[in-house]
Design a protein around this motif. Structure first.
Motif, mmCIF file in Angstrom:
data_model
loop_
_atom_site.group_PDB
_atom_site.id
_atom_site.type_symbol
_atom_site.label_atom_id
_atom_site.label_comp_id
_atom_site.label_asym_id
_atom_site.label_seq_id
_atom_site.Cartn_x
_atom_site.Cartn_y
_atom_site.Cartn_z
ATOM 1 N N SER A 164 0.812 -1.217 0.000
ATOM 2 C CA SER A 164 0.000 0.000 0.000
ATOM 3 C C SER A 164 0.848 1.272 0.000
ATOM 4 O O SER A 164 0.325 2.355 -0.259
ATOM 5 N N GLN A 165 2.146 1.136 0.287
ATOM 6 C CA GLN A 165 3.034 2.297 0.216
ATOM 7 C C GLN A 165 3.660 2.467 -1.160
ATOM 8 O O GLN A 165 4.514 3.332 -1.368
ATOM 9 N N GLY A 166 3.257 1.633 -2.111
ATOM 10 C CA GLY A 166 3.770 1.739 -3.472
ATOM 11 C C GLY A 166 5.092 1.054 -3.700
ATOM 12 O O GLY A 166 5.717 1.249 -4.760
ATOM 13 N N VAL A 167 5.548 0.245 -2.774
ATOM 14 C CA VAL A 167 6.824 -0.464 -2.920
ATOM 15 C C VAL A 167 6.576 -1.782 -3.653
ATOM 16 O O VAL A 167 5.808 -2.628 -3.196
ATOM 17 N N ARG A 168 7.228 -1.952 -4.794
ATOM 18 C CA ARG A 168 7.111 -3.171 -5.584
ATOM 19 C C ARG A 168 8.270 -4.111 -5.250
ATOM 20 O O ARG A 168 9.422 -3.690 -5.174
ATOM 21 N N THR A 169 7.944 -5.368 -5.057
ATOM 22 C CA THR A 169 8.957 -6.373 -4.738
ATOM 23 C C THR A 169 8.884 -7.498 -5.746
ATOM 24 O O THR A 169 7.810 -8.055 -5.982
ATOM 25 N N GLU A 170 10.010 -7.804 -6.357
ATOM 26 C CA GLU A 170 10.077 -8.921 -7.293
ATOM 27 C C GLU A 170 10.569 -10.162 -6.564
ATOM 28 O O GLU A 170 11.601 -10.138 -5.890
ATOM 29 N N TYR A 171 9.829 -11.242 -6.719
ATOM 30 C CA TYR A 171 10.196 -12.519 -6.116
ATOM 31 C C TYR A 171 10.743 -13.423 -7.213
ATOM 32 O O TYR A 171 10.119 -13.609 -8.256
ATOM 33 N N GLY A 172 11.923 -13.964 -6.976
ATOM 34 C CA GLY A 172 12.673 -14.659 -8.006
ATOM 35 C C GLY A 172 12.079 -15.993 -8.425
ATOM 36 O O GLY A 172 11.268 -16.605 -7.730
ATOM 37 N N ALA A 173 12.513 -16.442 -9.594
ATOM 38 C CA ALA A 173 12.080 -17.724 -10.138
ATOM 39 C C ALA A 173 12.686 -18.875 -9.344
ATOM 40 O O ALA A 173 13.772 -18.754 -8.774
ATOM 41 N N LYS A 174 11.969 -19.995 -9.316
ATOM 42 C CA LYS A 174 12.429 -21.168 -8.570
ATOM 43 C C LYS A 174 12.144 -22.438 -9.376
ATOM 44 O O LYS A 174 11.170 -22.528 -10.116
ATOM 45 N N TRP A 175 13.021 -23.433 -9.189
ATOM 46 C CA TRP A 175 12.797 -24.779 -9.693
ATOM 47 C C TRP A 175 12.396 -25.665 -8.531
ATOM 48 O O TRP A 175 13.040 -25.671 -7.487
ATOM 49 N N ILE A 176 11.332 -26.423 -8.697
ATOM 50 C CA ILE A 176 10.860 -27.366 -7.688
ATOM 51 C C ILE A 176 11.018 -28.779 -8.251
ATOM 52 O O ILE A 176 10.522 -29.078 -9.346
ATOM 53 N N THR A 177 11.702 -29.644 -7.518
ATOM 54 C CA THR A 177 12.000 -30.998 -7.978
ATOM 55 C C THR A 177 11.168 -32.012 -7.201
ATOM 56 O O THR A 177 11.145 -31.979 -5.966
ATOM 57 N N ASP A 178 10.503 -32.896 -7.923
ATOM 58 C CA ASP A 178 9.721 -33.977 -7.318
ATOM 59 C C ASP A 178 10.296 -35.319 -7.751
ATOM 60 O O ASP A 178 10.663 -35.508 -8.925
ATOM 61 N N SER A 221 0.192 -52.289 -4.969
ATOM 62 C CA SER A 221 1.350 -51.456 -5.286
ATOM 63 C C SER A 221 1.645 -50.518 -4.133
ATOM 64 O O SER A 221 0.750 -50.140 -3.368
ATOM 65 N N VAL A 222 2.921 -50.148 -3.998
ATOM 66 C CA VAL A 222 3.376 -49.220 -2.961
ATOM 67 C C VAL A 222 4.152 -48.096 -3.626
ATOM 68 O O VAL A 222 4.959 -48.340 -4.535
ATOM 69 N N SER A 223 3.883 -46.867 -3.209
ATOM 70 C CA SER A 223 4.583 -45.694 -3.732
ATOM 71 C C SER A 223 5.192 -44.905 -2.588
ATOM 72 O O SER A 223 4.685 -44.922 -1.461
ATOM 73 N N ALA A 224 6.264 -44.212 -2.887
ATOM 74 C CA ALA A 224 6.877 -43.284 -1.936
ATOM 75 C C ALA A 224 7.547 -42.183 -2.732
ATOM 76 O O ALA A 224 7.973 -42.393 -3.881
ATOM 77 N N GLY A 225 7.617 -41.013 -2.154
ATOM 78 C CA GLY A 225 8.236 -39.924 -2.889
ATOM 79 C C GLY A 225 8.431 -38.680 -2.066
ATOM 80 O O GLY A 225 8.052 -38.615 -0.886
ATOM 81 N N VAL A 226 9.031 -37.704 -2.719
ATOM 82 C CA VAL A 226 9.310 -36.411 -2.108
ATOM 83 C C VAL A 226 8.865 -35.315 -3.066
ATOM 84 O O VAL A 226 9.210 -35.346 -4.255
ATOM 85 N N TYR A 234 8.317 -32.002 1.289
ATOM 86 C CA TYR A 234 7.263 -32.862 1.814
ATOM 87 C C TYR A 234 7.534 -34.281 1.338
ATOM 88 O O TYR A 234 7.854 -34.515 0.170
ATOM 89 N N TYR A 235 7.422 -35.250 2.224
ATOM 90 C CA TYR A 235 7.604 -36.639 1.831
ATOM 91 C C TYR A 235 6.369 -37.445 2.217
ATOM 92 O O TYR A 235 5.645 -37.110 3.156
ATOM 93 N N TYR A 236 6.147 -38.541 1.483
ATOM 94 C CA TYR A 236 4.902 -39.286 1.648
ATOM 95 C C TYR A 236 5.109 -40.751 1.272
ATOM 96 O O TYR A 236 6.105 -41.132 0.626
ATOM 97 N N ALA A 237 4.144 -41.559 1.640
ATOM 98 C CA ALA A 237 4.062 -42.954 1.225
ATOM 99 C C ALA A 237 2.615 -43.277 0.902
ATOM 100 O O ALA A 237 1.694 -42.674 1.461
ATOM 101 N N GLU A 238 2.429 -44.251 0.012
ATOM 102 C CA GLU A 238 1.082 -44.540 -0.468
ATOM 103 C C GLU A 238 0.955 -46.035 -0.753
ATOM 104 O O GLU A 238 1.857 -46.662 -1.312
ATOM 105 N N LEU A 239 -0.173 -46.594 -0.386
ATOM 106 C CA LEU A 239 -0.474 -48.005 -0.623
ATOM 107 C C LEU A 239 -1.783 -48.090 -1.395
ATOM 108 O O LEU A 239 -2.788 -47.496 -0.992
ATOM 109 N N THR A 240 -1.785 -48.845 -2.500
ATOM 110 C CA THR A 240 -2.981 -48.990 -3.334
ATOM 111 C C THR A 240 -3.294 -50.465 -3.551
ATOM 112 O O THR A 240 -2.403 -51.264 -3.875
#
Length: 805
Positions: A729-743, A755-760, A796-802
């Motif tokens: 609201s004070q007119g200050v512009r902020t640029e937030y940089g690009a990021k790579w997210i790996t799964d 079947s069983v799955s696990a990942g990050v 974030y990490y997880y496990a899954e059973l199907t």
């Protein structure tokens, strides 16, 4: 209203018979993320009649299978779609009232309400919530995709092209069509659990589906989900003085106070959903039905009220308190239809009803104006929107020139939209007069009786569409649609499309269309007056802040007329390559011009002009904001999709795909009501300009590799989120940089059933850039509260059973 009740009764009777199925009018297609899906011939959105395989259409469409949605272990439908389709945005937000529970989602950098959502080719209702805080699409509403469980989805088709001439209002940026599972036997049950690297955000989800035979040739497919997720918190410690001074000295409790008193992160929620999709032969035709119900309760924090705060009562909260917003969100929908032939004509008649209810609740709160006797939990009111649709679509092929067939489709539709605001309980908004304390439940002030509304509008539409393969190399199509609304008149839109195959591998395609978006009933009728704390240069001060709809006395006195539809002109052109050993590549550029975009204005107050002072004099509000047709914009961009499967002999199979999206929105003109001319800096300030043009990444993309070797499947994905800009609201512009997210994830099939799955997700624990120190609110809000493209929860990490049966 009698017509609505009659149609709903007919629809309910159809659902009660448990015989129904899916509407086969689904979306156009472009690029499949699965080799199997790419070879499947399906009817598609963007072309009501023609059977297409991937890359055969005149417009770009992404096709994401249910398996692709779940491959990375993502548990929310909208977030899974965000990672599968770069042009789809689903940013995270926190401390944004109801938007913490129903987050805005958008396509091609436009507003959330510029994308039409279909289920089985039929229009899906929007959420009752209006996004009022600083999120992308402020002042809009959107379809809550997370109300549709992933376990019910066979595939999602995303048409990246304007389609108002085909489907009506809202399809300016494109169309998302969710196709429900439709098997008549078998099913699966999946259990998923995980948490963040920080040890919070724990969640578990149980979901599954089952297919049952219905009659000799029908099916009934049921899908269910239970999903519980704990909150995450990335707030910094609160360094401020918490307690009133004691004899001029700091209170000794300052030394032991838990300074992690805010909640900044993902909301806690519990979601339950049940969906059904069915069809059965009846007479010479097919009776079908589908629908479901989703019920979600969430919890998120507002601003912490310190012990010394005038909004606190020490007798109730001696150490201060954090108000908790705990809304209940319920979505219900059902469609019934019948498809049959009359001679050479194919007829599809259907009716459907959808309702969204957003019930505001506030806990761990207080109405300070009532004093120590105030309750601490409040019913703050309810927003309800519902939508009734009735359609008849007719189609056939007729002989045409050059020994070709002309596919002809026409139809008529009727739609009624209603909107209600129900006041909260009296304690949530009344002024008890205690010690000049602010009135209303802290965290979210309840809706007052003056805000109550129960309004509706209806429209009738007719369309004609033709499509023709004139030669073996040239395909063309045209459509025109006329809509007549009960509240603002009529509109006609058209679309032309064409494709020319240069060779067996290379093709050119292009579209041109006009479109429109009718103002939503939420924008037409939402109003509220609540106590907000606003800094006008002398610190935060309580003000009665009003959002006034366009039928209000305040709006009329300021010369603000009724809302008009937004109108668009869109052009796209692309090149398709489909050849070398299964390699496919599509490159599509687009331009979308929108006139009279609807915005929720900034605040105007009596100090701004005599006209504003006069209009607000009898309203009880200190400032006001409105929905106005105020902005013209142009959006340009390009989408690139490529895919290839490599057969590696004894090393298995490797599927690769790459997708990239670029979009840029520019403001062409700002048009304000005559009595408010000159107040542009208040009504459409730099904050809103930046939010409309740069608050989502202009560049986004993904590269994914899926390797299958015998019973082991491994997936590695790199997701790119480009830079984005926010303004305060004070007119200050902020640029937030690009990021790579790996799964990274792996699945092992012990048998065809198990079947069983696990990942990050976010393997390298990436976070957005931190806010500048001056924007961190004493270091508490380290990350931007709105529009973080991939959130600020870290790894974030997880496990899954199907189990399949």
């Amino acid at each position: 209203m009698h017509l609505k009740k009659s149609l709903v009764a007919m629809m309910s009777a159809g659902v009660a018979t448990s015989v129904a199925g899916f509407s086969t009018t689904v979306v156009a297609q472009e690029q499949s993320t699965s080799t199997v899906e790419a070879q499947e011939r399906i009817q598609v959105i963007g072309s009501r009649l023609s059977m297409r395989t991937a890359t055969d259409g005149t417009a770009p469409v992404d096709i994401i299978t249910g398996e692709d949605l779940t491959a990375s272990g993502i548990t929310e439908t909208a977030r899974a779609l965000q990672y599968a389709v770069p042009s789809f945005n689903f940013p995270s937000s926190s401390v944004t009232d109801g938007s913490d529970a129903v987050r805005p989602a958008s396509l091609r950098g436009l507003s959330p309400d510029h994308t039409l959502v279909l289920v089985n080719g039929k229009r899906r209702h929007m959420s009752a919530l209006v996004h009022l805080s600083g999120t992308t699409g402020r002042g809009s509403s959107n379809v809550d995709l997370n109300a549709i469980p992933i376990s019910s989805i066979k595939r999602i088709e995303v048409l990246r092209d304007g389609a108002a001439a085909l489907y009506g209002s809202d399809a300016i940026a494109g169309v998302i069509n969710i196709v429900l599972k439709d098997q008549s036997e078998g099913g699966s049950v999946t259990v998923n659990s995980g948490q963040t690297y920080e040890g919070d955000g724990e969640q578990y989800k149980v979901h599954g589906n089952v297919g049952l035979e219905l009659g000799d040739d029908g099916h009934l497919t049921l899908s269910a989900e239970y999903h519980h997720k704990n909150k995450t918190n990335r707030a910094g410690p609160d360094p401020r003085q918490q307690y009133p001074l004691v004899d001029g000295e700091p209170d000794p409790r300052e030394a032991t106070f838990d300074r992690f008193n805010h909640h900044v992160g993902a909301a806690e929620f519990e979601n339950k959903a049940l969906f059904a999709n069915a069809s059965v032969g009846l007479g010479e035709g097919e009776l079908y039905a589908f629908g479901g119900v989703s019920d979600r309760t969430s919890q998120s924090g507002a601003f912490y009220r310190r012990a010394l705060d005038s909004r606190n009562i020490l007798e109730v909260y001696p150490d201060g308190f954090l108000p908790l917003l705990t809304p209940d969100t319920r979505d219900t929908s059902a469609y019934v239809g019948y498809k049959f032939d009359i001679g050479q004509w194919r007829v599809d008649a259907s009716t459907g009803y959808g309702e969204s209810e957003f019930h505001y609740r506030v806990e761990n709160s207080i109405n300070a104006s009532i004093g120590p006797s105030s309750q601490t939990q409040f019913d703050a009111g309810t927003l309800i929107t519902d939508e009734l649709n009735a359609t008849v679509d007719v189609s056939r092929f007729v002989p045409f020139v050059n020994n070709s067939d002309l596919s002809v489709a026409f139809g008529v539709s009727y739609r009624e939209n209603s909107y209600q605001i129900r006041a909260g309980e009296q304690a949530s908004y009344r002024d008890g007069g205690y010690a000049d304390r602010p009135a209303g439940s802290q965290g979210f002030t309840g809706f007052k009786p003056a805000s109550e509304v129960d309004e509706s509008r209806d429209n009738t539409g007719v369309y004609v569409e033709v499509e023709n393969m004139l030669t073996a190399n040239f395909q063309w199509g045209a459509a025109v649609r006329y809509e007549d609304y009960s509240d603002f008149g009529s509109h006609t839109s058209w679309k032309l499309s064409g494709r020319y195959d240069l060779t067996d591998e290379w093709a050119l395609r292009a579209t041109a269309n006009t479109g429109f978006r009718a103002p939503s009933v939420q924008q037409l009728y939402f109003s509220n007056i609540s106590t907000l704390f606003i800094d006008r240069g002398n610190g935060l001060q309580p003000e009665q802040s009003g959002t006034f709809n366009n039928i209000s006395t305040v709006a009329r006195e300021l010369g603000i007329n009724g809302l008009e539809p937004e109108q668009s002109r869109s052009f796209s052109g692309g090149i398709v390559y489909n050849g070398y050993e299964g390699f496919t590549l599509t490159i599509d550029a687009f331009q979308i011009e929108i006139e009279d975009r609807i915005i929720l204005s900034g605040d105007v107050s009596p100090q701004d002009s005599a006209a504003v002072a006069d209009a607000l004099a009898a309203s009880g509000a200190d400032n006001a904001r409105f929905f106005v047709n105020a902005v013209d914009t142009t959006s340009r961009g390009i989408d690139v999709v490529a895919a290839k499967t490599f057969q590696l002999a004894e090393l298995g199979e490797l599927r690769t795909q790459m997708a990239y999206g670029y979009n840029k929105t520019e403001i062409d003109d700002v048009n304000l009501p005559a009595l408010l001319d000159g107040l542009e800096d208040s009504l459409f300030d730099g904050v809103e300009r930046t939010r409309m043009t740069r608050s989502v990444p202009q560049n986004s993309g993904s590269i994914a590799f899926t390797h299958t070797l015998s019973a082991l499947e491994t997936r590695l994905a790199f997701n790119y989120f480009g830079d984005y800009v926010l303004e305060n609201s004070q007119g200050v512009r902020t640029e937030y940089g690009a990021k790579w997210i790996t799964d990274l994830s792996a699945k092992y099939r012990f048998s065809p059933q198990l079947s069983v799955s696990a990942g990050v997700q976010n393997l390298f624990d990436e976070y957005p850039d931190k806010q500048p120190e001056g924007s961190q609110f004493n270091g508490i809000f380290m990350y931007p509260l709105t529009n973080a493209p991939f959130g600020f929860n870290g790894g974030y990490y997880y496990a899954e059973l199907t189990y399949r049966f």
